[in-house]
Design a protein around this motif. Structure first.
Motif, PDB file in Angstrom:
ATOM      1  N   LYS A  97       4.079  -3.908   0.103  1.00 54.91           N
ATOM      2  CA  LYS A  97       2.764  -4.538   0.121  1.00 54.91           C
ATOM      3  C   LYS A  97       1.850  -3.667   0.965  1.00 54.91           C
ATOM      4  O   LYS A  97       2.284  -3.028   1.923  1.00 54.91           O
TER       5      LYS A  97
ATOM      6  N   ASN B   6      -2.638  -3.365   2.191  1.00 61.38           N
ATOM      7  CA  ASN B   6      -4.036  -3.750   2.077  1.00 61.38           C
ATOM      8  C   ASN B   6      -4.827  -2.463   1.873  1.00 61.38           C
ATOM      9  O   ASN B   6      -4.934  -1.644   2.777  1.00 61.38           O
TER      10      ASN B   6
ATOM     11  N   THR C 208      -2.918  -5.199  -7.805  1.00 57.97           N
ATOM     12  CA  THR C 208      -3.810  -5.985  -6.951  1.00 57.97           C
ATOM     13  C   THR C 208      -3.484  -7.463  -7.103  1.00 57.97           C
ATOM     14  O   THR C 208      -3.397  -7.970  -8.216  1.00 57.97           O
ATOM     15  N   ILE C 209      -3.285  -8.144  -5.955  1.00 61.20           N
ATOM     16  CA  ILE C 209      -2.917  -9.568  -6.004  1.00 61.20           C
ATOM     17  C   ILE C 209      -3.897 -10.453  -5.237  1.00 61.20           C
ATOM     18  O   ILE C 209      -3.651 -11.640  -5.064  1.00 61.20           O
ATOM     19  N   SER C 210      -5.006  -9.874  -4.775  1.00 54.41           N
ATOM     20  CA  SER C 210      -5.968 -10.685  -4.023  1.00 54.41           C
ATOM     21  C   SER C 210      -7.381 -10.324  -4.456  1.00 54.41           C
ATOM     22  O   SER C 210      -7.602  -9.294  -5.109  1.00 54.41           O
TER      23      SER C 210
ATOM     24  N   VAL D 147      -8.397  -4.941  -0.684  1.00 53.77           N
ATOM     25  CA  VAL D 147      -7.626  -5.860  -1.525  1.00 53.77           C
ATOM     26  C   VAL D 147      -6.165  -5.709  -1.145  1.00 53.77           C
ATOM     27  O   VAL D 147      -5.739  -4.661  -0.674  1.00 53.77           O
ATOM     28  N   THR D 148      -5.383  -6.783  -1.363  1.00 51.68           N
ATOM     29  CA  THR D 148      -3.947  -6.721  -1.126  1.00 51.68           C
ATOM     30  C   THR D 148      -3.271  -6.310  -2.443  1.00 51.68           C
ATOM     31  O   THR D 148      -3.632  -6.796  -3.504  1.00 51.68           O
TER      32      THR D 148
END
Length: 140
Positions: free
Chosen positions: A103, A105, A121-123, A134-135
């Motif tokens: 993971k 940022n 991208t998960i956020s 973005v996370t």
């Protein structure tokens, strides 16, 4: 580039020097946010070029993830694949420690770079040290 897991105080200071140059001097991150209370628990990485340290990063193990942090390359050395090399080196070390996922940022301007290396991208966008991020995650 010669990549290493930091083992000596000199290597750690070299890593801090690269990070300070990129994040504080170049990007305007406040000095007190760059070197933080999490340094002691992190595994640090340094990359040396022909004329000294050129890339640095750190990795922590958080909630089942290898959390890739503070990945940076000196401005004069960008475009040579050093960012990719240090991240892949970090991923290899995470796998050696039994980690199955990573993971990070990512600064918005680097999102496509990380996507090219398999990160998703998960956020939504959020601010960190005054910079949009973005996370992103990746199975290892």
């Amino acid at each position: 580039m010669d990549l290493k897991v930091v083992k000596t105080e000199e290597e750690l200071q070299d890593a801090y020097k690269v990070r300070f140059t990129v994040f504080v001097n170049e990007q305007g991150v406040p000095e007190e946010l760059e070197i933080d209370e999490l340094e002691q628990e992190a595994l640090h990485f340094i990359g040396y070029g022909n004329k000294g340290p050129v890339a640095a990063s750190r990795m922590r193990f958080v909630d089942g993830y290898a959390k890739m942090e503070r990945i940076c390359v000196l401005q004069s050395q960008r475009g040579k694949g050093f960012g990719r090399d240090i991240l892949l080196f970090m991923e290899d070390k995470a796998k050696e420690k039994g980690m199955k996922k990573a993971k990070l940022n990512a600064q918005i301007q680097a999102e496509k770079f990380y996507q090219s290396l398999g990160y998703e991208t998960i956020s939504g966008e959020f601010m960190d040290a005054g910079i949009p991020h973005v996370t992103m995650t990746k199975p290892l």
